[in-house]
Design a protein around this motif. Sequence first.
Motif, PDB file in Angstrom:
ATOM      1  N   THR A 117     151.305   7.891 100.004  1.00 36.07           N
ATOM      2  CA  THR A 117     150.550   8.804 100.871  1.00 36.07           C
ATOM      3  C   THR A 117     150.058  10.041 100.123  1.00 36.07           C
ATOM      4  OG1 THR A 117     152.650   9.815 101.584  1.00 36.07           O
ATOM      5  CG2 THR A 117     151.722   8.070 102.971  1.00 36.07           C
ATOM      6  N   LEU A 118     150.815  10.487  99.104  1.00 41.92           N
ATOM      7  CA  LEU A 118     150.390  11.646  98.323  1.00 41.92           C
ATOM      8  C   LEU A 118     149.113  11.324  97.540  1.00 41.92           C
ATOM      9  CD1 LEU A 118     151.807  14.454  98.073  1.00 41.92           C
ATOM     10  CD2 LEU A 118     152.676  13.683  95.859  1.00 41.92           C
ATOM     11  N   MET A 166     141.168  10.899  86.189  1.00 45.85           N
ATOM     12  CA  MET A 166     142.267  11.294  85.306  1.00 45.85           C
ATOM     13  C   MET A 166     143.064  10.094  84.842  1.00 45.85           C
ATOM     14  SD  MET A 166     143.720  13.726  83.837  1.00 45.85           S
ATOM     15  CE  MET A 166     145.203  13.968  82.897  1.00 45.85           C
ATOM     16  N   THR A 167     143.259   9.136  85.779  1.00 48.15           N
ATOM     17  CA  THR A 167     144.056   7.965  85.436  1.00 48.15           C
ATOM     18  C   THR A 167     143.451   7.203  84.267  1.00 48.15           C
ATOM     19  OG1 THR A 167     144.769   7.752  87.727  1.00 48.15           O
ATOM     20  CG2 THR A 167     145.028   5.832  86.324  1.00 48.15           C
ATOM     21  N   ASN A 168     142.117   7.081  84.276  1.00 47.90           N
ATOM     22  CA  ASN A 168     141.467   6.310  83.227  1.00 47.90           C
ATOM     23  C   ASN A 168     141.354   7.070  81.920  1.00 47.90           C
ATOM     24  OD1 ASN A 168     141.054   4.171  85.000  1.00 47.90           O
ATOM     25  ND2 ASN A 168     139.123   5.003  85.728  1.00 47.90           N
ATOM     26  N   ASN A 169     141.311   8.407  81.993  1.00 51.26           N
ATOM     27  CA  ASN A 169     141.044   9.198  80.804  1.00 51.26           C
ATOM     28  C   ASN A 169     142.264   9.917  80.250  1.00 51.26           C
ATOM     29  OD1 ASN A 169     138.297   8.569  81.034  1.00 51.26           O
ATOM     30  ND2 ASN A 169     137.942  10.286  82.425  1.00 51.26           N
ATOM     31  N   ALA A 170     143.419   9.792  80.917  1.00 48.82           N
ATOM     32  CA  ALA A 170     144.582  10.595  80.546  1.00 48.82           C
ATOM     33  C   ALA A 170     144.996  10.369  79.099  1.00 48.82           C
ATOM     34  CB  ALA A 170     145.745  10.283  81.478  1.00 48.82           C
ATOM     35  N   GLN A 193     149.213   7.588  89.707  1.00 44.55           N
ATOM     36  CA  GLN A 193     148.107   8.537  89.766  1.00 44.55           C
ATOM     37  C   GLN A 193     148.641   9.918  89.397  1.00 44.55           C
ATOM     38  OE1 GLN A 193     145.485   8.117  93.146  1.00 44.55           O
ATOM     39  NE2 GLN A 193     145.313  10.329  93.393  1.00 44.55           N
ATOM     40  N   PHE A 194     147.939  10.601  88.500  1.00 44.36           N
ATOM     41  CA  PHE A 194     148.326  11.954  88.100  1.00 44.36           C
ATOM     42  C   PHE A 194     147.834  12.912  89.185  1.00 44.36           C
ATOM     43  CE2 PHE A 194     147.534  15.592  84.885  1.00 44.36           C
ATOM     44  CZ  PHE A 194     148.757  16.170  85.184  1.00 44.36           C
ATOM     45  N   ILE A 195     148.755  13.321  90.049  1.00 47.32           N
ATOM     46  CA  ILE A 195     148.389  14.138  91.194  1.00 47.32           C
ATOM     47  C   ILE A 195     147.975  15.543  90.757  1.00 47.32           C
ATOM     48  CG2 ILE A 195     149.235  15.152  93.353  1.00 47.32           C
ATOM     49  CD1 ILE A 195     148.840  12.113  93.437  1.00 47.32           C
ATOM     50  N   GLY A 196     148.709  16.085  89.824  1.00 45.38           N
ATOM     51  CA  GLY A 196     148.418  17.446  89.384  1.00 45.38           C
ATOM     52  C   GLY A 196     149.321  17.819  88.257  1.00 45.38           C
ATOM     53  N   MET A 197     149.611  19.117  88.143  1.00 45.06           N
ATOM     54  CA  MET A 197     150.328  19.583  86.965  1.00 45.06           C
ATOM     55  C   MET A 197     151.763  19.075  86.908  1.00 45.06           C
ATOM     56  SD  MET A 197     150.742  23.545  88.094  1.00 45.06           S
ATOM     57  CE  MET A 197     151.640  24.008  89.576  1.00 45.06           C
ATOM     58  N   ASP A 198     152.338  18.624  88.016  1.00 46.22           N
ATOM     59  CA  ASP A 198     153.748  18.244  87.976  1.00 46.22           C
ATOM     60  C   ASP A 198     154.105  17.066  88.868  1.00 46.22           C
ATOM     61  OD1 ASP A 198     153.492  19.486  90.425  1.00 46.22           O
ATOM     62  OD2 ASP A 198     154.602  21.281  89.851  1.00 46.22           O
ATOM     63  N   HIS A 199     153.147  16.277  89.315  1.00 44.95           N
ATOM     64  CA  HIS A 199     153.443  15.151  90.205  1.00 44.95           C
ATOM     65  C   HIS A 199     152.656  13.896  89.813  1.00 44.95           C
ATOM     66  CE1 HIS A 199     155.495  17.957  92.844  1.00 44.95           C
ATOM     67  NE2 HIS A 199     155.801  16.990  93.656  1.00 44.95           N
ATOM     68  N   PHE A 200     153.321  12.767  89.987  1.00 48.88           N
ATOM     69  CA  PHE A 200     152.692  11.456  89.843  1.00 48.88           C
ATOM     70  C   PHE A 200     153.097  10.625  91.052  1.00 48.88           C
ATOM     71  CE2 PHE A 200     153.432  13.217  85.698  1.00 48.88           C
ATOM     72  CZ  PHE A 200     152.302  12.911  84.957  1.00 48.88           C
ATOM     73  N   ALA A 201     152.212   9.742  91.474  1.00 47.62           N
ATOM     74  CA  ALA A 201     152.522   8.885  92.616  1.00 47.62           C
ATOM     75  C   ALA A 201     151.797   7.557  92.458  1.00 47.62           C
ATOM     76  CB  ALA A 201     152.103   9.554  93.925  1.00 47.62           C
ATOM     77  N   VAL A 251     141.229  23.821  93.948  1.00 40.75           N
ATOM     78  CA  VAL A 251     141.175  23.576  92.504  1.00 40.75           C
ATOM     79  C   VAL A 251     142.467  22.951  91.993  1.00 40.75           C
ATOM     80  CG1 VAL A 251     140.981  24.691  90.237  1.00 40.75           C
ATOM     81  CG2 VAL A 251     139.473  25.394  92.108  1.00 40.75           C
ATOM     82  N   ILE A 252     143.611  23.440  92.460  1.00 39.39           N
ATOM     83  CA  ILE A 252     144.883  22.939  91.926  1.00 39.39           C
ATOM     84  C   ILE A 252     145.231  21.562  92.493  1.00 39.39           C
ATOM     85  CG2 ILE A 252     146.601  23.804  93.601  1.00 39.39           C
ATOM     86  CD1 ILE A 252     148.055  24.997  91.088  1.00 39.39           C
ATOM     87  N   CYS A 253     144.644  21.201  93.625  1.00 41.29           N
ATOM     88  CA  CYS A 253     144.890  19.884  94.221  1.00 41.29           C
ATOM     89  C   CYS A 253     143.855  18.846  93.812  1.00 41.29           C
ATOM     90  CB  CYS A 253     144.912  19.985  95.753  1.00 41.29           C
ATOM     91  SG  CYS A 253     146.353  20.816  96.434  1.00 41.29           S
ATOM     92  N   HIS A 254     142.603  19.278  93.610  1.00 35.36           N
ATOM     93  CA  HIS A 254     141.520  18.316  93.407  1.00 35.36           C
ATOM     94  C   HIS A 254     140.694  18.569  92.152  1.00 35.36           C
ATOM     95  CE1 HIS A 254     142.431  16.667  97.336  1.00 35.36           C
ATOM     96  NE2 HIS A 254     142.446  17.891  97.810  1.00 35.36           N
ATOM     97  N   PHE A 255     140.938  19.691  91.462  1.00 43.27           N
ATOM     98  CA  PHE A 255     140.353  19.969  90.152  1.00 43.27           C
ATOM     99  C   PHE A 255     138.841  20.158  90.171  1.00 43.27           C
ATOM    100  CE2 PHE A 255     144.137  17.292  89.553  1.00 43.27           C
ATOM    101  CZ  PHE A 255     144.967  18.243  88.977  1.00 43.27           C
TER     102      PHE A 255
END
Length: 459
Positions: free
Chosen positions: A297-298, A1-5, A284-292, A378-382
Amino acid sequence: MTNNANQIVWSQALIDKYNINGPRYTSYPTALALHNKFPLSAMEQTLANAPDELSLYIHLPFCIKLCYYCGCNKVITRHQHKADIYLDYLAKEMAMYKALLGNRKFESVHMGGGTPTFLSETQLSRLMDLLHEHFSFTDNTEWSIEIDPRSCSDDKLRHLRKLGFDRVSYGVQDFDAKVQIAINRVQDTDMIKHQIALSKALGFRSINLDLIYGLPYQRPETFAASIDQVIELNPDRVSLFSYAHLPSRFAGQRKIDESSLPTAPIKLELLQLGITKFTAAGYQFIGMDHFAKTDDTLAQAQQRGELQRNFQGYTTSGQDALLGIGASSISQINGVLWQNVKELPSYYKAINSDTLPIVKGFELNADDKLRAALISQVICHFDLDIQEFANRWTIENFWDYFADAKRKLEPFIEDGLVELDANQLRVTTLGRLWVRSICACFDAYLDDSATAPRYSKVV
């Protein structure tokens, strides 16, 4: 996701088709499934068999001022003594749980609200003393707290660090003055910058900033400036939440002029700005509402395939090992969910009767548990390894079991949001924008009207 966002491209047709207000899946089933016929014996039994280490959430509902967008359970007051009364009752609730927990320890503690920093330094010290009096903690317990920068002086921030807090989360929402006025949350940018800098100097090991997209008067150019401000502050994590305008449910939202809200296409553009800018800045785009940050650790938990999700959002702690205390708090342990009463008078009345203030709950059956595991994956790892999942849950034929879900997934597959073959289900880069709607296809508690692509006012 990071490379293709940066290559995410959508059309107006997709926005119209998938503009669905789906669940955020901080649990499965969602909290809407909880019912008032829940027997307390179910809670007692699950605590008797709970893991040795748990997570703890403490709800502190008080706020000095109403933020119009807020959908949290809160009490607006300037009377500091009300927090003293609340702490009295928290102590009694802790004592009731102490007898049920035995030798179990907490590996993480999170204080939310409301505004936890409504509490004075003396009250915060008392709360920590109560926790250590009633509960046990691991040697490396994480202590986190939500902070409203308007109610946290330098001395209070230093006090939090001395008390042992090592993670802080600041509610920023938006740096734009017009937006702040419209949501009744005006806070000086220099003040926020100062508190972030002080937090770093004091040695907090993780700093999170909250942003909200979809607020009144937000536009791509102004929101881009807010994102740039956040990137300049260099937090370890960023939460980018979607504003859901539900004035019939939350009275404060009636003070927001609906005509000032961004349209669905603009709102999605705001999300895209966040994804593009934060990933370009190394998050890193963790998911629908988080970046770290990638060394957080996330992010590392997601890289290892161990990321989970509970009522606090994405987490490195167990999604099925959370105890909540305080008014409205929700617990989930070993497939059993329960929630405390929301209103303070009812909360106090229950505790005065020497009864835990639990108002409703839910016990997951075997089907609930496997669907919860699937949605979490699915929502954590797609992605989902279909055969591995079927073997783990002893499902003879995966798509026979999930025939209804496969039917609901068809439009997502046709539009390139989901890729599916015999071995794997994968949410595409574009599909991550609608991952909650994709997960809803596996939700046995939602009918077709709630999961099918349709028109709606909420992204």
